[in-house]
Scaffold this active site. Structure first.
Site, mmCIF file in Angstrom:
data_model
loop_
_atom_site.group_PDB
_atom_site.id
_atom_site.type_symbol
_atom_site.label_atom_id
_atom_site.label_comp_id
_atom_site.label_asym_id
_atom_site.label_seq_id
_atom_site.Cartn_x
_atom_site.Cartn_y
_atom_site.Cartn_z
ATOM 1 N N HIS A 122 -20.709 25.314 8.871
ATOM 2 C CA HIS A 122 -22.573 24.707 9.007
ATOM 3 C C HIS A 122 -21.641 23.988 10.415
ATOM 4 O O HIS A 122 -20.277 23.501 10.288
ATOM 5 C CB HIS A 122 -23.836 23.362 8.502
ATOM 6 C CG HIS A 122 -24.908 24.720 8.035
ATOM 7 N ND1 HIS A 122 -25.298 23.803 6.971
ATOM 8 C CD2 HIS A 122 -25.532 24.934 8.234
ATOM 9 C CE1 HIS A 122 -26.292 23.980 6.307
ATOM 10 N NE2 HIS A 122 -26.318 25.474 7.240
ATOM 11 N N CYS A 182 -25.619 15.697 6.103
ATOM 12 C CA CYS A 182 -26.281 16.758 5.334
ATOM 13 C C CYS A 182 -27.673 15.710 5.435
ATOM 14 O O CYS A 182 -28.608 16.755 5.058
ATOM 15 C CB CYS A 182 -25.574 17.532 4.847
ATOM 16 S SG CYS A 182 -24.237 18.228 4.970
HETATM 17 N N1 ARG Z 1 -26.047 23.272 -0.148
HETATM 18 C C1 ARG Z 1 -26.517 22.996 0.392
HETATM 19 C C2 ARG Z 1 -26.377 24.343 1.217
HETATM 20 O O1 ARG Z 1 -25.310 25.731 0.959
HETATM 21 C C3 ARG Z 1 -25.972 22.308 1.788
HETATM 22 C C4 ARG Z 1 -26.103 22.320 2.632
HETATM 23 C C5 ARG Z 1 -25.293 21.258 3.437
HETATM 24 N N2 ARG Z 1 -26.353 21.204 4.519
HETATM 25 C C6 ARG Z 1 -25.716 20.617 5.926
HETATM 26 N N3 ARG Z 1 -25.846 20.125 6.981
HETATM 27 N N4 ARG Z 1 -24.086 21.027 5.979
HETATM 28 O O2 ARG Z 1 -27.265 24.968 1.791
#
Ligand code: ARG
Length: 293
Positions: A171, A285
Site C-alpha cells: 500500500h 493503517c
Molecule cells: N492485513 C491488512 C491487509 O493486508 C493490512 C492492511 C494495512 N493497511 C494499510 N493501510 N496499509 O489488507
C-alpha cells in the site's frame, strides 16, 4: 536547523478497535497465521494510540468491529474522505470485501451526504494520500489504476499515480507519509497555492525502494526536499505514520526517522503497535482521516 515552528491543526480520525483482530489468512508478506497474536496487548497498544490522538486535541470516532472481519482494525482502508466527500472502498481480496459496506453505512449514518460506492478496486487511504493540491495514488498490488481516474473525477483533484514494486510495501501508506499537506489548510488549502515545487508546499517522507524508477523520479521532481527514509526504517513501518502538521506519530522502532523529523521542526512520537504489525499495518493503517474540508 530547527528554525521552523510547525503548528498542528485539529483532526478528525476514524478508528476501529481490534476486538476480533487475528491473523487467520495471509494477503501480504507480513501476515503469518502461525504466529500467535496477543489480543490483550493489541488492544492496549491500539488504545494507547487512540488516547494519544485525543490528548493532542484530535477527535477520534470509533467504528464498532465485526466478528467476521479480522482486518477491520485497519480502518484507513475503508474509505477516502476529502472535503467531506466520501469515496468508499472496494477491496482486492475476498477476505476483506465485507468491510466496504460497513464503512459506507457508518458514513451515511454520520452526516456524510456524498458517499460514492466505487466502481474500481481501491483500498481507501491505504493507496490514496492527500495534499492540498493533489491526490497521491498507489497502484501495483491493491488499488486498480482505474480507481485513480475515478478518484480524480470524484474529488476534482489531480491524481499523481505511483507504482509500487516491492510486495512488502503493498500500500502507498507503507512507503510514503504526508507530513504537511501544504496550502495552509489540512488537506484542503488553495490548490497550487504558493507556487512551491511541492505543489502548495506539501511535505512528505518516503522510502524510494518501494517505487518504480519512474515513480521515484516523479517523487523527486514533486518533492525535492522530501525526507528520504532508509530500508531499516521502512521495514520498521516508519512511513506508516500520521502527522497533524506538527506531531508525527510513528512506530517507535523507526529510530532513524526521529532526528530528521526534529530537524524539520516536527515532533516525532514513537508508538508501540507490534501486535498490529503482525497483520501488516501500523499507525496510519489503523487511522482513517475524516477531512471535512
Ligand atoms: N492485513 C491488512 C491487509 O493486508 C493490512 C492492511 C494495512 N493497511 C494499510 N493501510 N496499509 O489488507
Amino acid at each position: 536547523m530547527r528554525t521552523l515552528r510547525r503548528s498542528a491543526t485539529p483532526r478528525r480520525y476514524l478508528m476501529c478497535p481490534p476486538t476480533y483482530f487475528r491473523v487467520s489468512y495471509s494477503i501480504n508478506p507480513w501476515m503469518d497465521p502461525d504466529k500467535p497474536v496477543d489480543l490483550a496487548l493489541a488492544h492496549a497498544q491500539w488504545e494507547d494510540l487512540r488516547d494519544r490522538y485525543r490528548a493532542l486535541g484530535h477527535t477520534v470516532e470509533e467504528l464498532p468491529a465485526h466478528p467476521a472481519l479480522p482486518d477491520m482494525v485497519f480502518a484507513a482502508n475503508g474509505a477516502t474522505v476529502v472535503d467531506g466527500r466520501v469515496l468508499g472502498a472496494r477491496f482486492a481480496f475476498a477476505e476483506r470485501y465485507g468491510e466496504a459496506a460497513v464503512h459506507a453505512e457508518w458514513y451515511r449514518g454520520h452526516g456524510f451526504d456524498a458517499v460514492r460506492e466505487p466502481r474500481h478496486v481501491n483500498e481507501g487511504e491505504g493507496d490514496f494520500a492527500v495534499t492540498a493540491s493533489w491526490l497521491l495514488a498507489g497502484r501495483g498490488f491493491r488499488s486498480s489504476p482505474l480507481s485513480h481516474a475515478e478518484a480524480q473525477e470524484y474529488f476534482a483533484r489531480p491524481v499523481i499515480g505511483l507504482d509500487l514494486v516491492d510486495p512488502r510495501y503493498y500500500h502507498l501508506d507503507t512507503a510514503l507519509c504526508v507530513l504537511d499537506p501544504g496550502g495552509g489548510e489540512p488537506g484542503g488549502g488553495a490548490p497550487g497555492g504558493g507556487g512551491a515545487p511541492g505543489g502548495g508546499g506539501a511535505e512528505v517522507m518516503y522510502f524510494p525502494g518501494a517505487f518504480s524508477a519512474g515513480s521515484r523520479a516523479v517523487l523527486a521532481r514533486l518533492f525535492p526536499d522530501a525526507l528520504i527514509a532508509g530500508p531499516a526504517d521502512a521495514t520498521a513501518f516508519g512511513l506508516n505514520a500520521v502527522s497533524d502538521g506538527r506531531h508525527v506519530l510513528l512506530p517507535q522502532a523507526a529510530v532513524g526517522l526521529f532526528e530528521p523529523l526534529r530537524e524539520r521542526g516536527y515532533e516525532p512520537i514513537g508508538m508501540d503497535l507490534t501486535e498490529l504489525l503482525k497483520g501488516g499495518g501500523s499507525v496510519k493503517c489503523v487511522t482513517g482521516e475524516l477531512r471535512l474540508g
